[in-house]
Write a protein that holds these residues in place. Structure first.
Motif, PDB file in Angstrom:
ATOM      1  N   MET A  61      39.036  48.114  36.394  1.00  0.00           N
ATOM      2  CA  MET A  61      39.901  47.223  37.174  1.00  0.00           C
ATOM      3  C   MET A  61      41.079  46.823  36.310  1.00  0.00           C
ATOM      4  O   MET A  61      40.881  46.453  35.171  1.00  0.00           O
ATOM      5  N   PRO A  62      42.284  46.870  36.796  1.00  0.00           N
ATOM      6  CA  PRO A  62      42.629  47.430  38.102  1.00  0.00           C
ATOM      7  C   PRO A  62      42.462  48.945  38.102  1.00  0.00           C
ATOM      8  O   PRO A  62      42.633  49.591  37.065  1.00  0.00           O
ATOM      9  N   ARG A 135      47.248  39.181  47.505  1.00  0.00           N
ATOM     10  CA  ARG A 135      47.076  39.906  46.240  1.00  0.00           C
ATOM     11  C   ARG A 135      45.777  39.484  45.565  1.00  0.00           C
ATOM     12  O   ARG A 135      45.516  38.309  45.357  1.00  0.00           O
ATOM     13  N   ASP A 136      44.935  40.479  45.242  1.00  0.00           N
ATOM     14  CA  ASP A 136      43.698  40.272  44.507  1.00  0.00           C
ATOM     15  C   ASP A 136      43.989  40.528  43.030  1.00  0.00           C
ATOM     16  O   ASP A 136      44.410  41.630  42.668  1.00  0.00           O
ATOM     17  N   ALA A 138      42.094  40.872  40.363  1.00  0.00           N
ATOM     18  CA  ALA A 138      41.267  41.850  39.645  1.00  0.00           C
ATOM     19  C   ALA A 138      41.682  43.288  39.962  1.00  0.00           C
ATOM     20  O   ALA A 138      41.825  44.109  39.060  1.00  0.00           O
ATOM     21  N   SER A 139      41.878  43.605  41.244  1.00  0.00           N
ATOM     22  CA  SER A 139      42.174  44.990  41.630  1.00  0.00           C
ATOM     23  C   SER A 139      43.664  45.288  41.667  1.00  0.00           C
ATOM     24  O   SER A 139      44.063  46.440  41.586  1.00  0.00           O
ATOM     25  N   GLY A 140      44.484  44.242  41.845  1.00  0.00           N
ATOM     26  CA  GLY A 140      45.910  44.450  42.020  1.00  0.00           C
ATOM     27  C   GLY A 140      46.272  44.867  43.435  1.00  0.00           C
ATOM     28  O   GLY A 140      47.432  45.124  43.733  1.00  0.00           O
ATOM     29  N   PHE A 141      45.294  44.929  44.335  1.00  0.00           N
ATOM     30  CA  PHE A 141      45.524  45.330  45.722  1.00  0.00           C
ATOM     31  C   PHE A 141      45.877  44.117  46.565  1.00  0.00           C
ATOM     32  O   PHE A 141      45.425  43.006  46.297  1.00  0.00           O
TER      33      PHE A 141
END
Length: 155
Positions: A61-62, A135-136, A138-141
C-alpha cells in the motif's frame, strides 16, 4: 457493508463516436446533465488507451497498478458507477471486459481509453442516494463513500 437507498431518475442513451475518450466523455455528459450518482453500462468497441489489470503486489500500500495497453480494436462490455469526487464533479469508476482474437482482458478503464468506431452507453441516474468518492490515505484511491439514509425519507 454500507448502503444508501435511491431510486432511478432519468435514463440516457449515449453513442460515443470513434476516438471519443470514454471516461471523460461520460463524466462530461453527466456533469452537463446534473447527474450526481448513476449507473453506467457500456458496450461497443475500444481502440486504444490503458487498462488497470490489478495491483503489481497485493500486499503493498499504496498499490502499484499493472497497466496493459489496448493495442487495436477490442469488443467491450463494461459496467460502472458515477459518484461525485471531492470537487463535486462526477467521477466514473468503470470495469470492463475487452476481447480480441479469442482473448479477453478485464480491468479498470483508465482515462485515455478511446472508443473504436462506436461505443454505446446507458446511464441510469440514481436519485436520493448519498454517495461520493473520498480519498483513502492507505491506498491512494478515491473510494466510494455512502451514507445510509432513512428509507422512508423522500418517498
Amino acid at each position: 457493508m454500507k448502503a444508501s437507498e435511491g431510486r432511478v431518475g432519468r435514463v440516457f442513451v449515449l453513442r460515443l463516436e470513434d476516438g471519443d475518450i470514454v471516461p471523460d466523455c461520460i463524466e462530461r455528459f453527466a456533469e452537463e446533465k446534473g447527474i450526481s450518482v448513476g449507473h453506467v453500462i457500456l458496450v461497443g468497441g475500444i481502440g486504444g488507451g490503458e487498462v488497470v489489470v490489478g495491483p503489481r503486489r497485493s500486499d503493498e500500500m499504496p498499490p502499484e497498478p499493472m497497466l496493459l495497453p489496448v493495442d487495436g480494436a477490442h469488443e467491450v462490455a463494461g459496467v460502472g458507477v458515477l459518484a461525485p469526487g471531492q470537487d463535486g464533479r462526477p467521477v466514473l469508476h468503470i470495469h470492463a471486459a475487452l476481447g480480441r482474437a479469442g482473448k479477453t482482458t478485464t480491468g479498470c478503464l483508465r482515462p485515455g481509453v478511446s472508443a473504436w468506431l462506436v461505443a454505446e452507453a446507458i446511464i441510469y441516474e440514481i436519485l436520493g442516494a448519498s454517495a461520493s468518492r473520498v480519498r483513502d490515505a492507505a491506498s491512494g484511491f478515491d473510494l466510494l463513500h455512502v451514507e445510509p439514509k432513512d428509507p422512508e425519507a423522500g418517498r
